[in-house]
Design a protein around this motif. Structure first.
Motif, PDB file in Angstrom:
ATOM      1  N   VAL A  53       0.838  -1.206   0.000  1.00 32.66           N
ATOM      2  CA  VAL A  53       0.000   0.000   0.000  1.00 32.66           C
ATOM      3  C   VAL A  53       0.872   1.255   0.000  1.00 32.66           C
ATOM      4  O   VAL A  53       0.631   2.203  -0.760  1.00 32.66           O
ATOM      5  CB  VAL A  53      -0.978  -0.015   1.205  1.00 32.66           C
ATOM      6  CG1 VAL A  53      -1.676   1.316   1.353  1.00 32.66           C
ATOM      7  CG2 VAL A  53      -1.982  -1.145   1.056  1.00 32.66           C
ATOM      8  N   VAL A  54       1.901   1.249   0.844  1.00 28.26           N
ATOM      9  CA  VAL A  54       2.813   2.393   0.884  1.00 28.26           C
ATOM     10  C   VAL A  54       3.547   2.545  -0.442  1.00 28.26           C
ATOM     11  O   VAL A  54       3.674   3.657  -0.978  1.00 28.26           O
ATOM     12  CB  VAL A  54       3.811   2.248   2.060  1.00 28.26           C
ATOM     13  CG1 VAL A  54       4.914   3.292   1.991  1.00 28.26           C
ATOM     14  CG2 VAL A  54       3.074   2.328   3.382  1.00 28.26           C
ATOM     15  N   LEU A  55       4.020   1.441  -1.013  1.00 27.02           N
ATOM     16  CA  LEU A  55       4.718   1.475  -2.298  1.00 27.02           C
ATOM     17  C   LEU A  55       3.834   2.046  -3.395  1.00 27.02           C
ATOM     18  O   LEU A  55       4.265   2.905  -4.166  1.00 27.02           O
ATOM     19  CB  LEU A  55       5.197   0.071  -2.682  1.00 27.02           C
ATOM     20  CG  LEU A  55       5.816  -0.066  -4.072  1.00 27.02           C
ATOM     21  CD1 LEU A  55       7.141   0.695  -4.140  1.00 27.02           C
ATOM     22  CD2 LEU A  55       6.015  -1.526  -4.424  1.00 27.02           C
ATOM     23  N   MET A  56       2.595   1.603  -3.473  1.00 25.47           N
ATOM     24  CA  MET A  56       1.701   2.085  -4.524  1.00 25.47           C
ATOM     25  C   MET A  56       1.353   3.558  -4.314  1.00 25.47           C
ATOM     26  O   MET A  56       1.174   4.298  -5.283  1.00 25.47           O
ATOM     27  CB  MET A  56       0.438   1.234  -4.591  1.00 25.47           C
ATOM     28  CG  MET A  56       0.691  -0.163  -5.116  1.00 25.47           C
ATOM     29  SD  MET A  56       1.583  -0.229  -6.689  1.00 25.47           S
ATOM     30  CE  MET A  56       0.385   0.464  -7.796  1.00 25.47           C
ATOM     31  N   THR A  57       1.285   4.000  -3.061  1.00 28.81           N
ATOM     32  CA  THR A  57       1.051   5.417  -2.788  1.00 28.81           C
ATOM     33  C   THR A  57       2.221   6.257  -3.284  1.00 28.81           C
ATOM     34  O   THR A  57       2.034   7.292  -3.938  1.00 28.81           O
ATOM     35  CB  THR A  57       0.840   5.645  -1.279  1.00 28.81           C
ATOM     36  OG1 THR A  57      -0.265   4.850  -0.854  1.00 28.81           O
ATOM     37  CG2 THR A  57       0.586   7.098  -0.969  1.00 28.81           C
ATOM     38  N   ILE A  58       3.427   5.797  -2.989  1.00 30.91           N
ATOM     39  CA  ILE A  58       4.623   6.514  -3.443  1.00 30.91           C
ATOM     40  C   ILE A  58       4.693   6.524  -4.969  1.00 30.91           C
ATOM     41  O   ILE A  58       4.978   7.558  -5.578  1.00 30.91           O
ATOM     42  CB  ILE A  58       5.891   5.893  -2.831  1.00 30.91           C
ATOM     43  CG1 ILE A  58       5.923   6.159  -1.331  1.00 30.91           C
ATOM     44  CG2 ILE A  58       7.154   6.427  -3.497  1.00 30.91           C
ATOM     45  CD1 ILE A  58       6.979   5.368  -0.587  1.00 30.91           C
ATOM     46  N   VAL A  59       4.417   5.390  -5.586  1.00 34.55           N
ATOM     47  CA  VAL A  59       4.435   5.309  -7.050  1.00 34.55           C
ATOM     48  C   VAL A  59       3.389   6.243  -7.643  1.00 34.55           C
ATOM     49  O   VAL A  59       3.646   6.947  -8.628  1.00 34.55           O
ATOM     50  CB  VAL A  59       4.201   3.849  -7.517  1.00 34.55           C
ATOM     51  CG1 VAL A  59       3.890   3.783  -8.995  1.00 34.55           C
ATOM     52  CG2 VAL A  59       5.418   2.999  -7.202  1.00 34.55           C
ATOM     53  N   GLY A  60       2.207   6.286  -7.056  1.00 29.34           N
ATOM     54  CA  GLY A  60       1.146   7.152  -7.565  1.00 29.34           C
ATOM     55  C   GLY A  60       1.505   8.622  -7.473  1.00 29.34           C
ATOM     56  O   GLY A  60       1.317   9.371  -8.439  1.00 29.34           O
ATOM     57  N   TYR A  61       2.013   9.051  -6.318  1.00 26.58           N
ATOM     58  CA  TYR A  61       2.409  10.448  -6.176  1.00 26.58           C
ATOM     59  C   TYR A  61       3.578  10.795  -7.096  1.00 26.58           C
ATOM     60  O   TYR A  61       3.612  11.875  -7.690  1.00 26.58           O
ATOM     61  CB  TYR A  61       2.785  10.764  -4.729  1.00 26.58           C
ATOM     62  CG  TYR A  61       1.588  11.017  -3.850  1.00 26.58           C
ATOM     63  CD1 TYR A  61       0.657  11.996  -4.174  1.00 26.58           C
ATOM     64  CD2 TYR A  61       1.384  10.283  -2.695  1.00 26.58           C
ATOM     65  CE1 TYR A  61      -0.441  12.227  -3.374  1.00 26.58           C
ATOM     66  CE2 TYR A  61       0.291  10.500  -1.884  1.00 26.58           C
ATOM     67  CZ  TYR A  61      -0.622  11.475  -2.235  1.00 26.58           C
ATOM     68  OH  TYR A  61      -1.707  11.695  -1.430  1.00 26.58           O
ATOM     69  N   THR A  62       4.534   9.893  -7.217  1.00 30.21           N
ATOM     70  CA  THR A  62       5.672  10.142  -8.089  1.00 30.21           C
ATOM     71  C   THR A  62       5.230  10.243  -9.542  1.00 30.21           C
ATOM     72  O   THR A  62       5.647  11.146 -10.271  1.00 30.21           O
ATOM     73  CB  THR A  62       6.720   9.027  -7.928  1.00 30.21           C
ATOM     74  OG1 THR A  62       7.087   8.934  -6.553  1.00 30.21           O
ATOM     75  CG2 THR A  62       7.945   9.293  -8.765  1.00 30.21           C
ATOM     76  N   ARG A  63       4.367   9.346  -9.944  1.00 30.17           N
ATOM     77  CA  ARG A  63       3.876   9.367 -11.325  1.00 30.17           C
ATOM     78  C   ARG A  63       3.052  10.623 -11.582  1.00 30.17           C
ATOM     79  O   ARG A  63       3.152  11.229 -12.639  1.00 30.17           O
ATOM     80  CB  ARG A  63       3.044   8.101 -11.595  1.00 30.17           C
ATOM     81  CG  ARG A  63       2.653   7.938 -13.004  1.00 30.17           C
ATOM     82  CD  ARG A  63       3.872   7.653 -13.877  1.00 30.17           C
ATOM     83  NE  ARG A  63       3.450   7.668 -15.256  1.00 30.17           N
ATOM     84  CZ  ARG A  63       4.112   8.286 -16.205  1.00 30.17           C
ATOM     85  NH1 ARG A  63       5.254   8.868 -15.948  1.00 30.17           N
ATOM     86  NH2 ARG A  63       3.678   8.287 -17.430  1.00 30.17           N
ATOM     87  N   SER A  64       2.263  11.039 -10.617  1.00 31.68           N
ATOM     88  CA  SER A  64       1.486  12.268 -10.746  1.00 31.68           C
ATOM     89  C   SER A  64       2.417  13.470 -10.899  1.00 31.68           C
ATOM     90  O   SER A  64       2.158  14.369 -11.707  1.00 31.68           O
ATOM     91  CB  SER A  64       0.591  12.444  -9.530  1.00 31.68           C
ATOM     92  OG  SER A  64      -0.052  13.686  -9.562  1.00 31.68           O
ATOM     93  N   TYR A  65       3.498  13.481 -10.139  1.00 35.21           N
ATOM     94  CA  TYR A  65       4.474  14.561 -10.238  1.00 35.21           C
ATOM     95  C   TYR A  65       5.102  14.591 -11.621  1.00 35.21           C
ATOM     96  O   TYR A  65       5.254  15.641 -12.225  1.00 35.21           O
ATOM     97  CB  TYR A  65       5.538  14.394  -9.156  1.00 35.21           C
ATOM     98  CG  TYR A  65       6.649  15.411  -9.220  1.00 35.21           C
ATOM     99  CD1 TYR A  65       6.449  16.721  -8.823  1.00 35.21           C
ATOM    100  CD2 TYR A  65       7.907  15.043  -9.696  1.00 35.21           C
ATOM    101  CE1 TYR A  65       7.458  17.649  -8.885  1.00 35.21           C
ATOM    102  CE2 TYR A  65       8.930  15.978  -9.754  1.00 35.21           C
ATOM    103  CZ  TYR A  65       8.702  17.267  -9.356  1.00 35.21           C
ATOM    104  OH  TYR A  65       9.715  18.190  -9.430  1.00 35.21           O
TER     105      TYR A  65
END
Length: 73
Positions: A53-65
């Protein structure tokens, strides 16, 4: 499919494969011959899910950036 969609699919697929590998490792390392996890194995499985869950959150925010940077150009 455009390049952004392919990148998203590859990153998400790699993340899912990583959590499946972690779950398989926990099952092999902490499971018994009857297929039952020990208490510590259950805890490790919960940590693997929370890590996903933490990994996917980080990936999502990074991809959004990254998408925001591409829109500005």
């Amino acid at each position: 499919m455009d390049a952004d969609t392919v990148k998203e699919v590859v990153v998400a697929g790699a993340s899912v494969l990583a959590v499946i590998a972690a779950m398989a490792y926990v099952g092999m390392a902490y499971g018994s011959d009857t297929g039952v996890l020990s208490t510590q194995g259950g805890r490790m499985l919960a940590y693997a899910i929370a890590g996903f869950v933490v990994l996917m959150t980080i990936v999502g925010y990074t991809r959004s950036y990254w998408l925001d940077l591409e829109d500005e150009e």
